[in-house]
Design a protein around this motif. Structure first.
Motif, PDB file in Angstrom:
ATOM      1  N   PRO A   9       0.833  -1.210   0.000  1.00  0.00           N
ATOM      2  CA  PRO A   9       0.000   0.000   0.000  1.00  0.00           C
ATOM      3  C   PRO A   9       0.868   1.261   0.000  1.00  0.00           C
ATOM      4  O   PRO A   9       1.932   1.301   0.635  1.00  0.00           O
ATOM      5  N   CYS A  10       0.409   2.258  -0.754  1.00  0.00           N
ATOM      6  CA  CYS A  10       1.145   3.515  -0.838  1.00  0.00           C
ATOM      7  C   CYS A  10       0.155   4.677  -0.892  1.00  0.00           C
ATOM      8  O   CYS A  10      -1.041   4.478  -1.051  1.00  0.00           O
ATOM      9  N   GLY A  46      -2.972  -3.241  -6.561  1.00  0.00           N
ATOM     10  CA  GLY A  46      -3.980  -3.423  -7.601  1.00  0.00           C
ATOM     11  C   GLY A  46      -4.905  -2.235  -7.792  1.00  0.00           C
ATOM     12  O   GLY A  46      -5.615  -2.172  -8.789  1.00  0.00           O
ATOM     13  N   GLU A  47      -4.919  -1.289  -6.860  1.00  0.00           N
ATOM     14  CA  GLU A  47      -5.781  -0.112  -7.003  1.00  0.00           C
ATOM     15  C   GLU A  47      -5.091   0.949  -7.852  1.00  0.00           C
ATOM     16  O   GLU A  47      -3.865   1.003  -7.947  1.00  0.00           O
ATOM     17  N   ALA A  48      -5.918   1.805  -8.471  1.00  0.00           N
ATOM     18  CA  ALA A  48      -5.400   2.801  -9.406  1.00  0.00           C
ATOM     19  C   ALA A  48      -5.911   4.198  -9.097  1.00  0.00           C
ATOM     20  O   ALA A  48      -6.960   4.368  -8.478  1.00  0.00           O
ATOM     21  N   GLN A  85      -9.416   8.650  -7.624  1.00  0.00           N
ATOM     22  CA  GLN A  85      -9.424   7.190  -7.568  1.00  0.00           C
ATOM     23  C   GLN A  85      -9.934   6.698  -8.920  1.00  0.00           C
ATOM     24  O   GLN A  85     -10.862   7.267  -9.485  1.00  0.00           O
ATOM     25  N   ALA A  86      -9.330   5.648  -9.458  1.00  0.00           N
ATOM     26  CA  ALA A  86      -9.725   5.121 -10.757  1.00  0.00           C
ATOM     27  C   ALA A  86     -10.080   3.649 -10.613  1.00  0.00           C
ATOM     28  O   ALA A  86      -9.750   3.016  -9.634  1.00  0.00           O
ATOM     29  N   GLY A  87     -10.732   3.128 -11.615  1.00  0.00           N
ATOM     30  CA  GLY A  87     -11.092   1.708 -11.624  1.00  0.00           C
ATOM     31  C   GLY A  87     -12.498   1.479 -11.150  1.00  0.00           C
ATOM     32  O   GLY A  87     -13.333   2.375 -11.142  1.00  0.00           O
ATOM     33  N   ASP A  88     -12.752   0.238 -10.748  1.00  0.00           N
ATOM     34  CA  ASP A  88     -14.107  -0.196 -10.379  1.00  0.00           C
ATOM     35  C   ASP A  88     -14.628   0.577  -9.225  1.00  0.00           C
ATOM     36  O   ASP A  88     -14.590   0.671  -8.208  1.00  0.00           O
TER      37      ASP A  88
END
Length: 163
Positions: free
Chosen positions: A67-68, A103-105, A160-163
């Motif tokens: 995590p970052c 995995g988060e974008a 925040q991007a993605g689902d």
């Protein structure tokens, strides 16, 4: 012998402690997202087809490690030969602190006005230099979206991007 009131000593100690960070006092944020730990994609862009038109270039980051945190605006510089122009944040934009798990974008957008080729008021940019907030290392990418008019380019805040 003169003594210093305890309140002064306590205040000085508190100020010294708040000036330090978890990165050993170097000014770098140890939880900040870093190149090598995030994947970066520049584009595809909604390019400005002609001088005076506005274009947008999305830049997305996907965390590929522990995590970052992204805390602040990205620092973006456009380069043409020996000339560099640092982009400003978009008017009214407010940075937010985003924590990215593996995995988060997150993404931000570069908005620019296309300049006229050969115009001394345009920057014939060929490189995009990106520095993530809280870090000092940079990464360079190709700028293939044409010249930029004057200093008419800016960056949005991370979202925040993605689902």
């Amino acid at each position: 012998m003169r003594t210093v009131p305890i309140a002064v000593v306590a205040l000085a100690s508190a100020l010294l402690l708040t000036a330090c960070d978890s990165g050993g006092g170097t000014g770098k944020n140890s939880s900040a997202c870093k190149f090598g730990e995030v994947g970066v994609q520049v584009g595809p862009a909604s390019t400005a087809p002609a001088a005076g038109d506005t274009g947008e270039v999305p830049v997305s980051l996907t965390n590929q490690s522990k995590p970052c945190t992204l805390d602040g605006f990205p620092r973006v510089t456009l380069r043409a030969g020996g000339t560099s122009v640092a982009l400003t944040s978009q008017k009214g934009a407010k940075a937010q602190k985003l924590k990215l798990a593996k995995g988060e974008a997150a993404a931000f957008t570069i908005t620019y006005v296309r300049g006229k080729a050969g115009d001394p008021q345009s920057l014939a940019a060929t490189r995009l230099l990106l520095t993530l907030p809280g870090g000092s290392d940079s990464a360079s990418y190709t700028w293939s979206y044409g010249p930029v008019q004057g200093k008419q380019a800016s960056v949005s805040a991370f979202q925040q991007a993605g689902d």
